[in-house]
Design a protein around this motif. Structure first.
Motif, PDB file in Angstrom:
ATOM      1  N   SER A 293       0.846  -1.191   0.000  1.00 40.41           N
ATOM      2  CA  SER A 293       0.000   0.000   0.000  1.00 40.41           C
ATOM      3  C   SER A 293       0.889   1.251   0.000  1.00 40.41           C
ATOM      4  N   GLN A 294       0.259   2.415  -0.206  1.00 37.14           N
ATOM      5  CA  GLN A 294       0.991   3.690  -0.159  1.00 37.14           C
ATOM      6  C   GLN A 294       1.721   3.859   1.176  1.00 37.14           C
ATOM      7  N   GLU A 295       1.011   3.479   2.263  1.00 37.34           N
ATOM      8  CA  GLU A 295       1.587   3.619   3.596  1.00 37.34           C
ATOM      9  C   GLU A 295       2.821   2.725   3.755  1.00 37.34           C
ATOM     10  N   GLU A 296       2.726   1.502   3.202  1.00 39.31           N
ATOM     11  CA  GLU A 296       3.863   0.577   3.278  1.00 39.31           C
ATOM     12  C   GLU A 296       5.050   1.113   2.476  1.00 39.31           C
ATOM     13  N   ILE A 297       4.754   1.737   1.342  1.00 40.78           N
ATOM     14  CA  ILE A 297       5.825   2.295   0.513  1.00 40.78           C
ATOM     15  C   ILE A 297       6.527   3.433   1.255  1.00 40.78           C
ATOM     16  N   ARG A 298       5.714   4.279   1.905  1.00 38.97           N
ATOM     17  CA  ARG A 298       6.304   5.386   2.667  1.00 38.97           C
ATOM     18  C   ARG A 298       7.203   4.848   3.778  1.00 38.97           C
ATOM     19  N   ARG A 299       6.707   3.845   4.495  1.00 38.01           N
ATOM     20  CA  ARG A 299       7.475   3.246   5.582  1.00 38.01           C
ATOM     21  C   ARG A 299       8.773   2.654   5.033  1.00 38.01           C
ATOM     22  N   HIS A 300       8.656   1.958   3.914  1.00 39.24           N
ATOM     23  CA  HIS A 300       9.833   1.368   3.267  1.00 39.24           C
ATOM     24  C   HIS A 300      10.853   2.455   2.909  1.00 39.24           C
ATOM     25  N   ASN A 301      10.353   3.547   2.329  1.00 40.63           N
ATOM     26  CA  ASN A 301      11.267   4.615   1.907  1.00 40.63           C
ATOM     27  C   ASN A 301      11.914   5.335   3.085  1.00 40.63           C
ATOM     28  N   LEU A 302      11.118   5.542   4.153  1.00 35.58           N
ATOM     29  CA  LEU A 302      11.693   6.157   5.360  1.00 35.58           C
ATOM     30  C   LEU A 302      12.812   5.279   5.908  1.00 35.58           C
ATOM     31  N   GLY A 303      12.543   3.972   5.969  1.00 39.39           N
ATOM     32  CA  GLY A 303      13.547   3.035   6.463  1.00 39.39           C
ATOM     33  C   GLY A 303      14.776   3.022   5.568  1.00 39.39           C
ATOM     34  N   ALA A 304      14.553   3.038   4.254  1.00 34.25           N
ATOM     35  CA  ALA A 304      15.671   2.976   3.302  1.00 34.25           C
ATOM     36  C   ALA A 304      16.550   4.218   3.437  1.00 34.25           C
ATOM     37  N   LEU A 305      15.922   5.383   3.577  1.00 33.60           N
ATOM     38  CA  LEU A 305      16.703   6.610   3.723  1.00 33.60           C
ATOM     39  C   LEU A 305      17.501   6.587   5.032  1.00 33.60           C
ATOM     40  N   LEU A 306      16.818   6.160   6.100  1.00 29.80           N
ATOM     41  CA  LEU A 306      17.503   6.113   7.390  1.00 29.80           C
ATOM     42  C   LEU A 306      18.670   5.126   7.344  1.00 29.80           C
ATOM     43  N   ARG A 307      18.467   3.991   6.663  1.00 38.00           N
ATOM     44  CA  ARG A 307      19.528   2.986   6.538  1.00 38.00           C
ATOM     45  C   ARG A 307      20.730   3.561   5.783  1.00 38.00           C
ATOM     46  N   HIS A 308      20.428   4.370   4.756  1.00 38.73           N
ATOM     47  CA  HIS A 308      21.510   5.012   3.999  1.00 38.73           C
ATOM     48  C   HIS A 308      22.419   5.826   4.908  1.00 38.73           C
ATOM     49  N   VAL A 309      21.833   6.678   5.721  1.00 41.78           N
ATOM     50  CA  VAL A 309      22.683   7.532   6.553  1.00 41.78           C
ATOM     51  C   VAL A 309      23.228   6.769   7.755  1.00 41.78           C
ATOM     52  N   HIS A 310      22.502   5.732   8.182  1.00 40.56           N
ATOM     53  CA  HIS A 310      22.997   4.898   9.294  1.00 40.56           C
ATOM     54  C   HIS A 310      24.264   4.153   8.862  1.00 40.56           C
ATOM     55  N   LEU A 311      24.241   3.575   7.686  1.00 38.47           N
ATOM     56  CA  LEU A 311      25.403   2.797   7.231  1.00 38.47           C
ATOM     57  C   LEU A 311      26.430   3.642   6.490  1.00 38.47           C
ATOM     58  N   GLY A 312      25.953   4.647   5.744  1.00 36.68           N
ATOM     59  CA  GLY A 312      26.872   5.402   4.893  1.00 36.68           C
ATOM     60  C   GLY A 312      27.363   6.700   5.502  1.00 36.68           C
ATOM     61  N   GLY A 313      26.776   7.084   6.644  1.00 39.67           N
ATOM     62  CA  GLY A 313      27.166   8.348   7.258  1.00 39.67           C
ATOM     63  C   GLY A 313      26.480   9.520   6.580  1.00 39.67           C
ATOM     64  N   PRO A 314      26.848  10.749   7.003  1.00 40.84           N
ATOM     65  CA  PRO A 314      26.204  11.959   6.469  1.00 40.84           C
ATOM     66  C   PRO A 314      26.204  11.958   4.937  1.00 40.84           C
ATOM     67  N   THR A 315      25.029  12.212   4.373  1.00 44.40           N
ATOM     68  CA  THR A 315      24.860  12.114   2.927  1.00 44.40           C
ATOM     69  C   THR A 315      24.050  13.306   2.455  1.00 44.40           C
ATOM     70  N   SER A 316      24.454  13.894   1.348  1.00 43.90           N
ATOM     71  CA  SER A 316      23.718  15.062   0.856  1.00 43.90           C
ATOM     72  C   SER A 316      22.386  14.615   0.263  1.00 43.90           C
TER      73      SER A 316
END
Lengths: 403, 403
Positions: free
Chosen positions: B6-29
């Motif tokens: 659903s739209q809500e699941e996609i948003r949750r997925h994207n929030l998690g994916a973005l957070l994972r990016h900065v969690h693993l990759g550090g500060p990112t523009s």
């Protein structure tokens, strides 16, 4: 870490999921699809309408419902219209089959294959001839949506090239490319390792249906394997994953075709059993599946040499299975190819080894089974590989197939 | 075969994916996130705003850009505010750490653990005390979003109960439940097998970063493993997957704690090496990592007994690795724990075994590496396990944590 899917990707996913349901589960009512897929009725109706318009499924009134009220329409795969070609390059035989959506074998041709050095011509020519014969017999409104082959060798995922095999050494056989050229259907030919494909088949339609973690062991001249881990085939980095036949179980053991000593293949393969039973290479001796069956039958009738041979082979098989069980913690181990017969003739030995060598909590819930698809497991796996494209993107594949 | 998200699941997925990016990759523009995640700028802006409002990330002007024009804001994880507790129950030590989002170790406590029969009290009491000490030192605006422990034993996925371990036999230790009760943070304590978690850590932040297919071997008193297959940890049916230490490599070999003969653990574990080097249990003899290092150092200095011991152990290690390479076709094998030292001291032997016993196309592209995270691999893995919930559903976890 990529973004969530678009609306179009979701539709494609849902179309594929619905088609996969009826492909694997057979005719299914709209009501059942609604509940199984967790979508609402109108979405199921729209998806079914798309698939029907594409000629992939049709809707029918069920034969009888046993209930009052308007019955839910049943969605059936168009098995007679939409098909794939599945090819199987076994050690002792070549098989080509035309397989309808839903898994029905519509037509098949088979030839005995002589053992000996590998020759592309000797394998590709009869398979191409079989496929052409079957293709000529199809009605004009049918459509071929894929071709795939099971090959008893290591197949690279990137290009489908066979990189090694029993009696082949390290080679580079562009088998898929060659078959595609000879078939002239305008379709690529996907190639997979036979044991990997048999594992997929047993997982989709066989003994391991519903298992998310399964180890499939395949015996032929060699011993191969396919592992389903978390519902997915273990491919590895290049696609060679699951070569469990070259796990060394007996480092002071018999020499293996790969150059090592005591590989599982060397200890439990056809030759190991026949030699232990004193039946290898004798004048008029059987080879292949018949020879293996003869040993098991003889053991059943009380032949002590055959019994000792099965005990010896079963012991190494049990040790190999214990190792795989500790490594993979599967729900089920499935024995296929000639290992089906070997397991049936040595189950006590295999289980006794497991009791000694597998960690108790890991073997606690383990189930040991023989292949439900028998000698056709590899062929059925090839058909599933051939169907995988149309199940991933039903409308796109059909459009390309020119329907 | 379930329906699309659903739209809500996609948003949750994207929030998690973005957070994972900065969690693993550090500060990112923002610009980099836009291109890496394949989403448009306004979506990235909206997601970042949500995560900022929740206090999980903050946006800052980059220190210097070196470019003209308005610089893209940099998204940083709120490492000082959002944290987890990571616990590590090793054979020789107990560690508790407070780890900030982004992977920074903010605080840590460590105690030596005496070897001997397992006692829940002796393990849980100091870990709980450490966590409480660190918790008392946190500022009021910080929030703990998870707790997880690495345990050197087989951990059932369903309930986090430890089912077996070295020197423990088959047991049922509800370690997670007990820790959660003692911590009193109102958070469950996830428990994972130490080698599995170290594999996750090396995959996320260590030697295997970017590898989709990796075998991690962990040496301690015992030998464990963790396998990343297709980017995912191999869990198996019950969560015991990866127990490669109980793969039998030498069926007439040394007896193993599990009751079998010649398990990889029995042939390459700490005791095998120390016995072969004549350094086991002598008066004043070292144990643990120091003892292993002493053997490698002695071999480096020309001690022929130590050299022979490393050669023997390296030979079995090489055979075990060859088996795993044939089975999994990994891109990389990583040696961790005491096997880091053993591999460094016996790499030639391991490679020579691989050359004999691994199938050529399978070993062709294989890389052998030692753990990049060293002794903290298991602890870092526990932290990643503790963060997994917040990365899967950032806002929900934060809401539950009562921020």
């Amino acid at each position: 870490m990529r973004a969530g899917p678009s609306q179009e990707e979701i539709r494609r996913h849902n179309l594929g999921a619905l088609l996969r349901h009826v492909h694997l589960g057979g005719p299914t009512s709209r009501a059942e699809l609604t509940s199984r897929m967790g979508l609402n009725r109108s979405t199921i109706m729209a998806l079914t309408a798309d698939l029907t318009a594409a000629g992939l499924v049709r809707e029918e009134l069920p034969r009888e419902t046993g209930r009052a009220g308007r019955p839910s329409l049943v969605v059936r795969p168009e098995s007679a219209r939409v098909y794939v070609f599945a090819l199987d390059v076994g050690v002792d035989r070549l098989v080509a089959a035309r397989v309808g959506l839903g898994g029905t074998i519509l037509d098949r041709r088979e030839a005995v294959r002589r053992r000996g050095p590998f020759s592309l011509e000797e394998v590709a020519a009869p398979l191409a001839a079989f496929a052409r014969q079957m293709h000529r017999k199809t009605r004009p409104d049918t459509v071929c949506v894929g071709v795939a082959a099971a090959f008893s060798g290591g197949v690279a995922r990137d290009d489908g090239v066979v990189r090694f095999g029993p009696n082949m050494g390290s080679v580079d056989v562009p088998f898929g490319e060659e078959m595609a050229r000879r078939l002239g259907l305008g379709l690529p030919v996907a190639v997979g390792n036979d044991a990997n494909l048999a594992a997929l088949a047993e997982h989709a339609r066989g003994a391991g249906s519903g298992c998310r973690d399964l180890v499939y062991l395949h015996g032929d001249v060699g011993v191969g394997g396919g592992v389903i881990a978390g519902g997915t085939l273990l491919g590895g980095h290049q696609g060679f994953g699951g070569e469990v036949g070259h796990m060394i179980v007996n480092p002071r053991g018999r020499s293996c075709g790969c150059g090592s000593l005591g590989c599982l293949e060397a200890e439990v393969g056809e030759r190991a059993l026949l030699e232990a039973a004193g039946r290898f290479d004798g004048a008029g001796a059987l080879v292949g599946r018949d020879a293996v069956r003869a040993v098991v039958d003889a053991a059943d009738r009380g032949d002590i040499v055959a019994q000792a041979a099965l005990k010896r082979v079963g012991d190494w098989l049990g040790l190999g299975v214990a190792n795989l069980v500790n490594i993979f913690n599967p729900e089920m181990v499935v024995f296929g190819g000639m290992l089906r017969e070997v397991y049936l003739g040595s189950a006590a030995q295999v289980r006794s080894r497991l009791a000694t060598d597998a960690l108790p909590p890991v073997r606690e819930h383990l189930r040991l089974r023989v292949s439900a698809l028998g000698d056709d497991a590899t062929l059925v796996g090839a058909a599933e590989l051939a169907f995988s494209q149309v199940l991933a993107d039903p409308l796109e594949v059909l459009a390309r197939a020119g329907s």
